[in-house]
Each structure stands twice: as structure tokens, then as C-alpha cells.
Design an enzyme around this catalytic site. Sequence first.
Site, mmCIF file in Angstrom:
data_model
loop_
_atom_site.group_PDB
_atom_site.id
_atom_site.type_symbol
_atom_site.label_atom_id
_atom_site.label_comp_id
_atom_site.label_asym_id
_atom_site.label_seq_id
_atom_site.Cartn_x
_atom_site.Cartn_y
_atom_site.Cartn_z
ATOM 1 N N ASN A 158 21.560 7.628 43.959
ATOM 2 C CA ASN A 158 22.378 8.840 43.944
ATOM 3 C C ASN A 158 23.785 8.418 43.517
ATOM 4 O O ASN A 158 24.527 7.850 44.310
ATOM 5 C CB ASN A 158 22.391 9.476 45.335
ATOM 6 C CG ASN A 158 23.314 10.698 45.391
ATOM 7 O OD1 ASN A 158 23.789 11.167 44.354
ATOM 8 N ND2 ASN A 158 23.566 11.197 46.585
ATOM 9 N N LYS A 171 26.288 10.266 42.753
ATOM 10 C CA LYS A 171 27.356 11.169 43.199
ATOM 11 C C LYS A 171 28.332 11.439 42.041
ATOM 12 O O LYS A 171 27.876 11.619 40.909
ATOM 13 C CB LYS A 171 28.046 10.591 44.439
ATOM 14 C CG LYS A 171 27.022 10.217 45.535
ATOM 15 C CD LYS A 171 27.642 9.837 46.848
ATOM 16 C CE LYS A 171 26.530 9.468 47.846
ATOM 17 N NZ LYS A 171 27.021 9.178 49.185
ATOM 18 N N HIS A 181 22.007 17.401 50.463
ATOM 19 C CA HIS A 181 22.715 16.166 50.827
ATOM 20 C C HIS A 181 23.823 16.498 51.829
ATOM 21 O O HIS A 181 24.432 17.570 51.743
ATOM 22 C CB HIS A 181 23.294 15.510 49.567
ATOM 23 C CG HIS A 181 23.800 14.130 49.832
ATOM 24 N ND1 HIS A 181 25.019 13.890 50.406
ATOM 25 C CD2 HIS A 181 23.231 12.924 49.649
ATOM 26 C CE1 HIS A 181 25.181 12.581 50.551
ATOM 27 N NE2 HIS A 181 24.107 11.970 50.092
ATOM 28 N N GLU A 204 26.767 15.634 51.990
ATOM 29 C CA GLU A 204 28.052 15.980 51.369
ATOM 30 C C GLU A 204 28.051 17.437 50.910
ATOM 31 O O GLU A 204 29.083 18.112 50.952
ATOM 32 C CB GLU A 204 28.340 15.007 50.208
ATOM 33 C CG GLU A 204 28.740 13.633 50.742
ATOM 34 C CD GLU A 204 28.337 12.453 49.881
ATOM 35 O OE1 GLU A 204 28.064 12.632 48.684
ATOM 36 O OE2 GLU A 204 28.288 11.330 50.434
ATOM 37 N N GLU A 213 19.294 10.655 56.212
ATOM 38 C CA GLU A 213 20.573 10.000 55.951
ATOM 39 C C GLU A 213 21.524 10.300 57.103
ATOM 40 O O GLU A 213 22.191 11.353 57.090
ATOM 41 C CB GLU A 213 21.178 10.514 54.646
ATOM 42 C CG GLU A 213 20.340 10.229 53.419
ATOM 43 C CD GLU A 213 21.195 10.186 52.158
ATOM 44 O OE1 GLU A 213 21.164 9.167 51.484
ATOM 45 O OE2 GLU A 213 21.918 11.151 51.876
ATOM 46 N N GLY A 222 28.204 5.567 53.181
ATOM 47 C CA GLY A 222 29.442 5.057 52.606
ATOM 48 C C GLY A 222 30.314 4.308 53.590
ATOM 49 O O GLY A 222 31.465 3.984 53.292
ATOM 50 N N SER A 258 24.221 3.315 53.459
ATOM 51 C CA SER A 258 24.620 1.905 53.357
ATOM 52 C C SER A 258 23.434 0.971 53.121
ATOM 53 O O SER A 258 23.387 -0.143 53.649
ATOM 54 C CB SER A 258 25.416 1.477 54.598
ATOM 55 O OG SER A 258 26.622 2.224 54.684
HETATM 56 P P1 13P Z 1 25.758 4.960 50.488
HETATM 57 O O1 13P Z 1 24.541 4.144 50.064
HETATM 58 O O2 13P Z 1 26.931 4.742 49.624
HETATM 59 O O3 13P Z 1 26.010 4.806 51.949
HETATM 60 O O4 13P Z 1 25.352 6.497 50.254
HETATM 61 C C1 13P Z 1 24.180 6.980 50.783
HETATM 62 C C2 13P Z 1 23.911 8.318 50.220
HETATM 63 O O5 13P Z 1 24.596 9.274 50.546
HETATM 64 C C3 13P Z 1 22.815 8.456 49.251
HETATM 65 O O6 13P Z 1 22.531 9.792 49.016
#
Ligand code: 13P
Length: 257
Positions: free
Chosen positions: A9, A11, A95, A97, A167, A173, A212
Amino acid sequence: MRIPLIAANWKLHKDVGEALHFVEELAPRVADVEGTDVVIAPPFTALEPLKGAVAGTPLKLAGQNVSPELQGAFTGEISVQMLLDVGCSYVIVGHSERRTLFGETSELVAQKAAASQQGGLRPIVCVGESLEERAGGRTFAVVGEQVERSLARIEPAQADQLVLAYEPVWAIGTGHNATPEQAQEVHGFIREQLRKSIGEVAGRIRIIYGGSVKPENIFVLMEQPDIDGALVGGASLDPASFFAIIRFDRPPGEATA
Ligand code: 13P
């Protein structure tokens, strides 16, 4: 029985040139990867150029979001059909976010998941609790409700096309991934809930972990019985690091060799 799925992903990262460069680097490495589905979710603008670049490779494309609407006056939206047109076979919906920064509810996620399923795009439906919710002992209640509501419109007969992504928001992150035991506990809970609501097809639904994920921790995560893959953010931006995650069957230390 469940084919592992490793998804990138990206982003809000990578322009068209950077996306093409990534695939040029990754494609030769994954040419002989068998038995794992590898998916890239770039920004919308890179999908059409990547459609040609991934042709003839094992790489598949995903949208990072989709409209529940088929067409019409919905400025800024992208439909299921448009994603299929530029080569997508998967789409990420719900997601965290999108849920926290853009106010998406599980009801909206359910509409997106259903529209995707009906249109022939495999939805990757994301769920996960916040740090506060985990600290308050509400992980199962929160995740259970998200799963139930987000899948409320899914057609059980085609549910094996579905992917769930657990997640935990506190792991995204932050560098603090869930331990394999913490992740397995929730994955097992999700599968049991799916079994109760839609029956034995639950055993064929892939439940992937995100938060992560790195070359150093993918091996132990993938050893868990209900972890069927990973949704990778930061570590998917570099082809070498993403490739090391795709080779999740190497023990720690060998993964990046
Ligand atoms: P990270 O791997 O950067 O923690 O992000 C996870 C994520 O949100 C994947 O959709």
C-alpha cells in the site's frame, strides 16, 4: 489451502516515473515466485502506466479506495469499473486512514466492498482498533463490530474472493508491530466470527496483517495459522525490502540475504 497474499500500500507516495522504476526493479525478482499472490496498490495516477508494466509478470494491481457509486455526479470519485479498466483486480477499502482522516463509516465501507464484489474486484477490507481501544480492553468488541458492519452487504456465495486486513491502528507507521501472538489472537477471532456468520467459506478467506511489517518480522508473523499475508506500507516503498517480505518463508536473518 489459502494462497498467501503480500500487498504493497503505497499511500500518497510515488509519481508515475517512480512507480515504473519500482516495477522494473521488482518484476525480474518476482518472476519465479510461485504460490504467493503479490499485489501493488499505487496512487490512482500510476495505475494505467503500471497496467502495461505488470503485464506478463505475477504482479497484480489494486486501487487504494473506490466509490460505492457506479457513475454520476460524484466529483473526485473513481468507480469499480474504472479500476478494472486500468488493470486492477483488487481494491483496499476501509483503511484506517480513510476511516479516521476522512470520516468513513463501516456502513460506507460495506457499500464499497459490496460494489467491488458485484463488479468483480476483490475487496481488501481493513479493520483494526486504536491504542485507546486496546488499552481499554475493547479490541474484540471494536474489531468484531467493524467486521460485522463492513461485511453486511457481502454476498456469502462469493465470500472466498474477499480479503480481510487486520491493521491495528497503533501499529501503522509507528515501527511497533503487533507481536505474532497478538496478531494471531485477533486473526483467529475474526475467522471464528466469519465462520459463525457465513459458515465454512470462512476457512478460505484470507486474513492478512498490516502495521509495521518489515523483512525482519514477516517470517514469525507468517508462521501463525490464521495470518495469510501482509498489507505493507512503509517497507513496500523500496523494491529490495518489499521483495524480502514477499520471500516470507526465509527465517529472520536470511530474509534480506
Ligand atoms: P506501515 O507498514 O507503514 O506501518 O503501514 C501499514 C499500512 O497502513 C498498510 O496499509
